[in-house]
Design a protein around this motif. Structure first.
Motif, short mmCIF file in Angstrom:
data_model
loop_
_atom_site.label_atom_id
_atom_site.label_comp_id
_atom_site.label_asym_id
_atom_site.label_seq_id
_atom_site.Cartn_x
_atom_site.Cartn_y
_atom_site.Cartn_z
N MET A 16 0.80 -1.18 0.00
CA MET A 16 0.07 -0.13 0.22
C MET A 16 0.89 1.30 0.10
O MET A 16 1.82 1.58 0.75
N ARG A 17 0.76 2.24 -0.91
CA ARG A 17 1.33 3.13 -1.14
C ARG A 17 0.90 4.53 -0.12
O ARG A 17 -0.10 4.36 0.39
N PHE B 281 -3.20 -11.10 -0.80
CA PHE B 281 -2.46 -10.57 0.46
C PHE B 281 -2.29 -9.27 0.35
O PHE B 281 -2.15 -8.84 -1.03
N ASN B 282 -2.35 -8.39 1.17
CA ASN B 282 -1.80 -7.11 1.32
C ASN B 282 -1.28 -6.72 2.61
O ASN B 282 -1.65 -7.10 3.76
N ALA B 283 -0.12 -6.06 2.41
CA ALA B 283 0.48 -5.34 3.53
C ALA B 283 1.39 -4.36 3.04
O ALA B 283 1.45 -3.91 1.81
N ILE C 258 -12.82 -4.84 1.92
CA ILE C 258 -12.70 -3.83 0.89
C ILE C 258 -11.46 -3.09 1.02
O ILE C 258 -11.13 -2.58 2.16
N CYS C 259 -10.46 -2.86 0.34
CA CYS C 259 -9.21 -2.40 0.58
C CYS C 259 -9.25 -0.95 -0.29
O CYS C 259 -9.67 -1.01 -1.61
N VAL C 260 -8.79 0.08 0.32
CA VAL C 260 -8.81 1.42 -0.41
C VAL C 260 -7.96 1.29 -1.62
O VAL C 260 -8.14 2.30 -2.45
N GLU C 261 -7.28 0.47 -1.62
CA GLU C 261 -6.08 0.55 -3.02
C GLU C 261 -6.96 0.04 -4.22
O GLU C 261 -6.21 -0.19 -5.25
N LEU D 55 -12.86 -0.55 6.52
CA LEU D 55 -12.03 -0.94 5.33
C LEU D 55 -10.83 -1.76 5.59
O LEU D 55 -10.70 -1.77 6.95
N GLY D 56 -10.15 -2.29 4.65
CA GLY D 56 -9.08 -3.27 4.82
C GLY D 56 -7.92 -3.16 5.85
O GLY D 56 -7.60 -3.82 6.79
N PHE D 57 -7.72 -1.63 5.67
CA PHE D 57 -6.51 -1.47 6.58
C PHE D 57 -6.89 -1.24 8.30
O PHE D 57 -6.15 -1.13 8.92
N LYS D 58 -8.11 -1.05 8.52
CA LYS D 58 -8.47 -1.16 9.95
C LYS D 58 -8.60 -2.65 10.32
O LYS D 58 -9.35 -2.82 11.50
MO LIG Z 1 -5.86 -2.26 2.47
#
Ligand SMILES: [Mo]
Ligand SMILES: Nc1nc2c(c(=O)[nH]1)N[C@H]1C(S)=C(S)[C@@H](COP(=O)(O)O)O[C@H]1N2
Length: 257
Positions: free
Chosen positions: A1-2, A94-96, A143-146, A224-227
């Motif tokens: 994630m940028r 996968f996301n990080a 749901i990821c904001v990316e 959202l995903g990052f939470k």
């Molecule tokens: Mo995300």
């Protein structure tokens, strides 16, 4: 994630309202109504810090989903939709903020969930003890904001049950999580007590794989995903917003309610 750019001097309220125009109704109305009821313009993740195209992209992405998904993201009292087994996304992404092979490997044998803050019983919890909590399964959309979303199956204990077990002061404002590799995340208490907010131990029928957050992640289908912090090693109940990895870089911790 940028990292997203923070543009000084941009009127964020206008920016968000502008981006919301792209949403079809009823999503748009729901979004604007939600913003007003929260008394905050920063309803959705990143939108208060990002540039116009990013806000538009996020809102457009969310507006693609059915009303149920939108309602859950905009209203903390709504249940997120659940799906049948057949809807599960094969090869859940996968996301990080690092690559998959860099995901932290936590030793489940020695793991202890650290408890702190406004809690009666601060005894750390072993994985064995955590596994004994009543568990349930949810099939929900992440749901990821990316710009991607996927449906997955997560099994674990209700965070609300756990908070009761440890004698947490549920009149406190926040719950803060720290992760093995340094990620962190603050959520509001209503979200922590939401019936679908889960301490997750399994993905599908398997013990949570390293990439998805072994040994424990917090699954929050109304955020959202990052939470949704993975590899959680510490939980604090607090009245102070402790921020988080992305929040500290300008994301709004509310992100979707
Ligand atoms: Mo995300
Ligand atoms: N510990 C930790 N948790 C994290 C992240 C991270 O980098 N580290 N990334 C977040 C983001 S942006 C997303 S979209 C999801 C991705 O979870 P997944 O790999 O299970 O799809 O994890 C969230 N939780």
């Amino acid at each position: 994630m940028r990292k997203f750019r923070l543009i000084p001097g941009v009127d964020k309220t206008l920016l968000i309202k502008d981006a919301a125009k792209l949403m079809p109704d009823p999503a748009r109305r729901q979004f604007l109504r939600g913003a007003a009821s929260l008394g905050a313009l920063t309803l959705l993740t990143g939108c208060d810090i990002v540039d116009g195209p990013t806000a538009e992209r996020v809102l457009r992405k969310i507006s693609e989903f059915n009303d149920g998904v939108q309602a859950a993201l905009f209203n903390p009292n709504t249940l997120a939709p659940t799906y049948p087994e057949s809807a599960i996304t094969p090869d859940f992404p996968f996301n990080a903020y690092y690559g998959e092979d860099e995901a932290p490997v936590v030793n489940g044998e020695t793991y202890k969930l650290e408890i702190g803050g406004l809690v009666e019983n601060k005894t750390p919890w072993t994985l064995e003890d955590l596994y004994k909590l009543p568990q349930e399964r949810q099939i929900t959309r992440h749901i990821c904001v990316e710009g991607w979303s996927a449906i997955g199956s997560w099994t674990g204990a209700r965070l609300s049950d756990f908070l009761k077990r440890i004698g947490a002061d549920t009149s406190a404002k926040y719950v803060w999580f720290r992760c093995a590799e340094g990620y962190s995340n603050t959520i509001d208490m209503p979200t922590a007590l939401h019936p679908q907010t889960q301490m997750t131990f399994k993905y599908g029928n398997e013990i949570l794989p390293v990439k998805y957050g072994y040994p424990m992640k917090i699954r929050i289908p109304t955020k959202l995903g990052f939470k949704n912090p993975k590899h959680v090693v510490s939980l604090h109940v607090t009245n102070k917003d402790m921020g988080g990895y992305w929040e500290d870089q300008g994301y709004n911790w509310f992100s979707g309610s």
